[in-house]
Design a protein around this motif. Structure first.
Motif, mmCIF file in Angstrom:
data_model
loop_
_atom_site.group_PDB
_atom_site.id
_atom_site.type_symbol
_atom_site.label_atom_id
_atom_site.label_comp_id
_atom_site.label_asym_id
_atom_site.label_seq_id
_atom_site.Cartn_x
_atom_site.Cartn_y
_atom_site.Cartn_z
ATOM 1 N N GLN A 97 16.749 -2.057 -19.702
ATOM 2 C CA GLN A 97 17.463 -2.752 -20.844
ATOM 3 C C GLN A 97 17.646 -1.554 -21.873
ATOM 4 N N VAL A 98 16.963 -0.595 -22.394
ATOM 5 C CA VAL A 98 16.824 0.227 -23.077
ATOM 6 C C VAL A 98 17.617 1.567 -22.642
ATOM 7 N N ASP A 99 18.739 1.805 -23.438
ATOM 8 C CA ASP A 99 19.607 3.050 -23.154
ATOM 9 C C ASP A 99 19.579 4.076 -24.285
ATOM 10 N N ARG A 100 19.151 5.290 -24.131
ATOM 11 C CA ARG A 100 19.134 6.076 -25.233
ATOM 12 C C ARG A 100 20.520 6.823 -25.499
ATOM 13 N N VAL A 101 21.299 6.880 -26.539
ATOM 14 C CA VAL A 101 22.450 7.160 -26.813
ATOM 15 C C VAL A 101 22.290 8.340 -27.751
ATOM 16 N N ASP A 102 23.413 9.100 -28.357
ATOM 17 C CA ASP A 102 23.332 10.133 -29.045
ATOM 18 C C ASP A 102 22.720 9.919 -30.505
ATOM 19 N N ASN A 103 22.834 8.491 -31.180
ATOM 20 C CA ASN A 103 22.156 8.486 -32.547
ATOM 21 C C ASN A 103 21.197 7.446 -32.232
ATOM 22 N N PRO A 122 19.660 2.660 -34.667
ATOM 23 C CA PRO A 122 19.709 4.091 -34.903
ATOM 24 C C PRO A 122 18.225 4.965 -34.906
ATOM 25 N N TYR A 123 18.219 5.791 -34.386
ATOM 26 C CA TYR A 123 16.760 6.590 -34.377
ATOM 27 C C TYR A 123 15.912 6.590 -35.671
#
Length: 71
Positions: free
Chosen positions: A21-27, A54-55
């Motif tokens: 359920q955790v998906d790393r995306v660009d920001n 956001p990160y």
């Protein structure tokens, strides 16, 4: 209830039932069907299927076995 991941953020701590359920995306990361800790240290379901964090707001992401009481 059992959870497999926790996302610690500036806005609150979100529990997820499955690591997928955790998906790393660009920001940042997108999480699906999150649960959040309330003032009584119980978790309750967030009324959102997807959530973007956001990160810069993430303190940590932990994976493991978390047993937590829900409301």
């Amino acid at each position: 209830m059992k959870f497999s991941a926790i996302v610690l953020t500036d806005a609150g701590d979100f529990l997820l039932e499955d690591e997928d359920q955790v998906d790393r995306v660009d920001n940042g990361v997108e999480i699906e069907n999150p649960w959040i800790f309330n003032e009584e240290e119980l978790v309750q379901e967030v009324q959102s299927e997807h959530m973007f964090i956001p990160y810069h707001a993430i303190q940590n992401i932990q994976y493991g076995d978390f047993e937590q009481e829900t409301v």
